[in-house]
Design a protein around this motif. Sequence first.
Motif, short mmCIF file in Angstrom:
data_model
loop_
_atom_site.label_atom_id
_atom_site.label_comp_id
_atom_site.label_asym_id
_atom_site.label_seq_id
_atom_site.Cartn_x
_atom_site.Cartn_y
_atom_site.Cartn_z
N GLY A 52 82.73 43.26 54.19
CA GLY A 52 83.13 44.03 55.35
C GLY A 52 82.32 45.27 55.70
N MET A 53 81.36 45.68 54.88
CA MET A 53 80.54 46.83 55.25
C MET A 53 79.54 46.42 56.33
SD MET A 53 81.82 49.27 53.50
CE MET A 53 80.64 50.57 53.84
N GLN A 54 79.27 47.32 57.23
CA GLN A 54 78.36 47.03 58.33
C GLN A 54 76.91 47.06 57.85
OE1 GLN A 54 79.10 46.05 61.27
NE2 GLN A 54 80.98 46.99 62.04
N PRO A 55 76.16 45.97 58.04
CA PRO A 55 74.75 45.96 57.62
C PRO A 55 73.87 46.88 58.45
CG PRO A 55 75.29 43.93 58.77
CD PRO A 55 76.58 44.66 58.58
N VAL A 95 69.47 43.11 63.35
CA VAL A 95 69.70 44.41 62.70
C VAL A 95 68.47 44.76 61.86
CG1 VAL A 95 71.10 45.64 60.99
CG2 VAL A 95 72.20 44.08 62.62
N PRO A 96 67.97 45.99 61.96
CA PRO A 96 66.81 46.37 61.15
C PRO A 96 67.11 46.17 59.66
CG PRO A 96 67.27 48.04 62.81
CD PRO A 96 68.42 47.08 62.84
N GLY A 143 59.86 45.69 53.91
CA GLY A 143 59.50 44.68 52.92
C GLY A 143 60.68 43.90 52.39
N TYR A 144 61.90 44.17 52.90
CA TYR A 144 63.09 43.43 52.45
C TYR A 144 62.94 41.94 52.76
CZ TYR A 144 67.80 41.47 52.59
OH TYR A 144 68.90 40.66 52.41
N ARG A 145 63.29 41.08 51.78
CA ARG A 145 63.28 39.63 51.96
C ARG A 145 64.57 39.05 51.39
NH1 ARG A 145 58.93 37.44 48.72
NH2 ARG A 145 59.07 35.54 49.98
N ASP A 146 65.29 38.27 52.18
CA ASP A 146 66.58 37.71 51.77
C ASP A 146 66.48 36.97 50.44
OD1 ASP A 146 68.32 38.54 53.82
OD2 ASP A 146 67.61 36.97 55.15
N GLU A 147 65.44 36.14 50.29
CA GLU A 147 65.37 35.26 49.13
C GLU A 147 65.27 36.03 47.81
OE1 GLU A 147 61.33 34.99 51.34
OE2 GLU A 147 63.47 35.21 51.81
#
Length: 457
Positions: free
Chosen positions: A215-218, A355-356, A361-365
């Motif tokens: 529930g926290m907003q990304p 959303v930024p 350099g953030y990557r989901d994987e």
Amino acid sequence: MFRFSVAALQLIELFVSSLVHILYGFYIFSSAVAGDLSLALNDLFFKSNIEASIRDGQLDPNSDNDLPPIVLVHGIFGFGKGRLGGLSYFAGAEKKDEKVLVPDLGSLTSVYDRARELFYYLKGGQVDYGEEHSKACGHSQFGRIYEQGHYPQWDEDHPIHFVGHSAGAQVIRVLQQMLADKAFNGYENTSENWVLSVTSLSGAINGTTRAYLDGMQPEDGKSMKSICLLQVLRFGVIVYDWIDIPILKYYYNFGFDHYNMSWRKAGIWGLIDCLLGNSGPFAAGDWILPDLTIQGSLRLNAHLNTFPSTYYFSYATKHTRNFLGFTIPSNVLGIHPLLYIRVLQMCQWRHPPDVPPPFKGYRDEEWWDNDGALNTVSMTHPRFPVEHPNRYVVKDSECQPLQPGIWYYKIVEGDHILFVVNRERAGVQFDLIYDSIFERCRKHAFRKIPTMPDHVQ
């Protein structure tokens, strides 16, 4: 000294256990912990009364050995010695050494507030949250009084080993930075060297994508979605603190007493104001979830150092594996079904494309491996916004002699609650991990050779 009938204790157990079951289910522990608690509470509630259960003895300052104490710091929804009828959050690990302390800190309060509480728990006196912080968040500046500290001699010549589970690891790091910054009024001689070693168990060092799933907003990592599980949690905590039944607070406390949400002080309008989100810890963002988002951890980490005279060790847990290019839960055995679902959800997390990202350099994987509550990449060592000195370890012998100022880390197969609450779940792995932690504290992490009792030579 109060004594209660079996029927009364059963009613108390039913109420507290039910509430904890519900609230735990919404976050890290899920119903896996609820089940563990039920098994333990059946035995514990009939062996102690309230006053006995909340006693927590100080270490003897006149002890005949100079071994530094080992302080075990619980995580979110956790509890210290004496709560829940004497149930051990660390599943009895504190019995492995004669100089161990298990403080009871706020289970949902912010990392900042918990670090302040931990200082006064050890040194003694009235908890001072700081004038500036208290005014900004709208709570009392002063909290619980410790007439005698649990380790009042604590200083650079009498440092402490700290072991933190989950959010407890960040609490320790924030406390050490506060000591380095001399942030406690009346204590001008504090320094980072008051901390001898830091051990992180599934530590929330770099945040978790689980916070967004619940529930926290990304977008900002601070606010909550209008409809989410955390809103239900918020409602339950506010009502629990407002009804303020002393016998329940003795057994379990979320730690928001300094917000004065009790009906005695807030009244019915105060309750309505909190529920509407106009006041209280959730309105101020002064609670643990904003600190557990990736953005919140970045804000904390930007001001936290790894110090050259302190030993650091981390155990990162993982319950996932790669299959045909996909990250999936590693197995269905040895993990509660609802926690298995949490692992699966985190494997599939995708940061919203509109959303930024939380950092460049953030990557989901890189965040898909997880233990059902935290991402494995987050638990190894401080990585963001700046990576701290670190070394991956397979066998403890590889890193001996230990060097201070370096985060040694291991990756352990298991879920987030493998080493807390229910010892039987971890099996022999429980003893192997804790034995290695205590042995490291006693034989490999020190600035001067301690005088050791015969049984730990």
